[in-house]
Design a protein around this motif. Structure first.
Motif, PDB file in Angstrom:
ATOM      1  N   ARG A  80      57.896  38.814 -30.695  1.00 26.05           N
ATOM      2  CA  ARG A  80      56.831  39.380 -31.532  1.00 26.05           C
ATOM      3  C   ARG A  80      55.562  38.568 -31.348  1.00 26.05           C
ATOM      4  O   ARG A  80      55.583  37.352 -31.553  1.00 26.05           O
ATOM      5  CB  ARG A  80      57.229  39.349 -33.001  1.00 26.05           C
ATOM      6  N   ILE A  81      54.483  39.228 -30.978  1.00 21.85           N
ATOM      7  CA  ILE A  81      53.262  38.446 -30.749  1.00 21.85           C
ATOM      8  C   ILE A  81      52.136  38.812 -31.705  1.00 21.85           C
ATOM      9  O   ILE A  81      51.157  38.074 -31.787  1.00 21.85           O
ATOM     10  CB  ILE A  81      52.791  38.476 -29.280  1.00 21.85           C
ATOM     11  N   GLU A  82      52.286  39.861 -32.457  1.00 23.10           N
ATOM     12  CA  GLU A  82      51.207  40.224 -33.381  1.00 23.10           C
ATOM     13  C   GLU A  82      51.722  41.075 -34.531  1.00 23.10           C
ATOM     14  O   GLU A  82      52.580  41.925 -34.330  1.00 23.10           O
ATOM     15  CB  GLU A  82      50.164  41.057 -32.623  1.00 23.10           C
ATOM     16  N   TYR A  83      51.176  40.815 -35.717  1.00 22.04           N
ATOM     17  CA  TYR A  83      51.271  41.807 -36.794  1.00 22.04           C
ATOM     18  C   TYR A  83      49.840  42.136 -37.177  1.00 22.04           C
ATOM     19  O   TYR A  83      49.030  41.225 -37.400  1.00 22.04           O
ATOM     20  CB  TYR A  83      52.046  41.259 -38.004  1.00 22.04           C
ATOM     21  N   ALA A  84      49.499  43.410 -37.220  1.00 21.56           N
ATOM     22  CA  ALA A  84      48.113  43.786 -37.530  1.00 21.56           C
ATOM     23  C   ALA A  84      48.083  44.920 -38.534  1.00 21.56           C
ATOM     24  O   ALA A  84      48.951  45.801 -38.524  1.00 21.56           O
ATOM     25  CB  ALA A  84      47.390  44.211 -36.255  1.00 21.56           C
ATOM     26  N   GLU A  85      47.093  44.860 -39.413  1.00 20.60           N
ATOM     27  CA  GLU A  85      46.838  45.962 -40.341  1.00 20.60           C
ATOM     28  C   GLU A  85      45.417  46.431 -40.096  1.00 20.60           C
ATOM     29  O   GLU A  85      44.467  45.657 -40.215  1.00 20.60           O
ATOM     30  CB  GLU A  85      46.943  45.489 -41.790  1.00 20.60           C
ATOM     31  N   SER A  86      45.274  47.684 -39.731  1.00 24.53           N
ATOM     32  CA  SER A  86      43.952  48.239 -39.427  1.00 24.53           C
ATOM     33  C   SER A  86      43.696  49.392 -40.387  1.00 24.53           C
ATOM     34  O   SER A  86      44.553  50.263 -40.548  1.00 24.53           O
ATOM     35  CB  SER A  86      43.904  48.784 -38.002  1.00 24.53           C
ATOM     36  N   VAL A  87      42.518  49.379 -41.034  1.00 24.03           N
ATOM     37  CA  VAL A  87      42.160  50.478 -41.945  1.00 24.03           C
ATOM     38  C   VAL A  87      40.982  51.232 -41.331  1.00 24.03           C
ATOM     39  O   VAL A  87      39.901  50.669 -41.147  1.00 24.03           O
ATOM     40  CB  VAL A  87      41.799  49.935 -43.348  1.00 24.03           C
ATOM     41  N   TYR A  88      41.239  52.483 -40.990  1.00 19.77           N
ATOM     42  CA  TYR A  88      40.240  53.293 -40.281  1.00 19.77           C
ATOM     43  C   TYR A  88      39.580  54.298 -41.213  1.00 19.77           C
ATOM     44  O   TYR A  88      40.262  54.918 -42.043  1.00 19.77           O
ATOM     45  CB  TYR A  88      40.912  54.112 -39.171  1.00 19.77           C
ATOM     46  N   ARG A  89      38.286  54.481 -41.043  1.00 22.23           N
ATOM     47  CA  ARG A  89      37.600  55.572 -41.738  1.00 22.23           C
ATOM     48  C   ARG A  89      38.182  56.895 -41.266  1.00 22.23           C
ATOM     49  O   ARG A  89      38.191  57.182 -40.068  1.00 22.23           O
ATOM     50  CB  ARG A  89      36.122  55.582 -41.340  1.00 22.23           C
TER      51      ARG A  89
END
Ligand code: 16G
Length: 248
Positions: free
Chosen positions: A220-229
């Motif tokens: 596992r190299i990343e955990y990301a949370e992205s909030v898009y319009r």
């Protein structure tokens, strides 16, 4: 066999030819094996080469076969695994002809804590680099992103000035290449601080994407949370039928 009608349509034979070809593709032949030639197919089914070509073109369009100039027509690899591409924000924006950027970038090294630790399979005390960015397209805010990278695989990341693509930096500096990701998408609304960062009215609709990204060794190299319009972004998928039955 059905006869070609007076007006030149060869629906019956065309359908039989298609069924025969699908039978070969799904049965006897393996990916990258060769189908019979246009001439052989035209002769065995009593149709013109144009009819054969149309049937093969249709199968090519559906991704079941591919042609190699001068060599013939071959069975494609099953496509299901390729239906969704794994890309970075930078790649997504460039593909739309937009210039990617970031605002408000902040980076810090912190203990993972229980939630992020669980996402990254780390103990809560292990450290992660936490990167916060407002991602822009042609200077306009599109998305708010929190990204967490285990510090042990990217030492010193939090001390760097991260300006361009994180994925490019991870690959070039740490030899970490994202190859696979688990992703989930939820509908949400933007609370006043987030709405302000994105320059939209409070409580505008948005969607939140959570990604756990892995390298080729399943690390596992990343955990990301992205909030898009939701007004400026869409999530597009190509989806494929998995059964042979394309009648309905
Ligand atoms: C995308 C990824 C995010 C990744 C970022 C890297 C989704 C839902 N998320 O926003 O996980 O950290 O790209 O982008 O696609 P960059 O290489 O442009 O910094």
């Amino acid at each position: 066999m059905a006869q070609t009608t007076g007006n030149g349509r060869a629906g019956g034979k065309g359908a039989q030819l298609r069924a025969y070809l699908l039978g070969l593709i799904d049965g006897e032949l393996k990916p990258h094996e060769k189908l019979p030639t246009e001439r052989e197919l035209a002769e065995s089914f009593g149709v013109t080469r144009l009819t054969v070509r149309r049937a093969l073109d249709q199968l090519g369009y559906e991704g079941r076969v591919y042609r190699t100039q001068g060599a013939g027509t071959f069975v494609s690899e099953p496509r299901i695994a390729k239906s969704v591409e794994l890309t970075s924000f930078t790649q997504d924006m460039r593909a739309r002809g937009l210039v990617p950027g970031s605002l408000e970038t902040q980076v810090e090294e912190i203990p993972a804590g229980a939630e992020i630790g669980a996402r990254l399979a780390l103990s809560p005390r292990e450290h992660v680099a936490h990167l916060f960015r407002v991602r822009t397209a042609d200077g306009e805010p599109m998305c708010i992103e929190h990204t967490y990278i285990p510090a042990k695989i990217a030492p010193g990341l939090a001390a760097r000035a991260i300006e361009g693509s994180l994925y490019q930096l991870l690959t070039e500096t740490y030899h970490l290449k994202v190859e696979k990701a688990e992703q989930s998408i939820h509908a949400t609304v933007l609370d006043p601080p987030l709405a302000k960062l994105l320059g939209v009215p409070e409580f505008s609709p948005a969607f939140k994407v959570q990604r756990v990204a892995y390298d080729a060794r399943n690390q596992r190299i990343e955990y990301a949370e992205s909030v898009y319009r939701a007004d400026r972004y869409s999530y597009d998928f190509i989806i494929y039928r998995t059964t042979r039955d394309t009648a309905n």
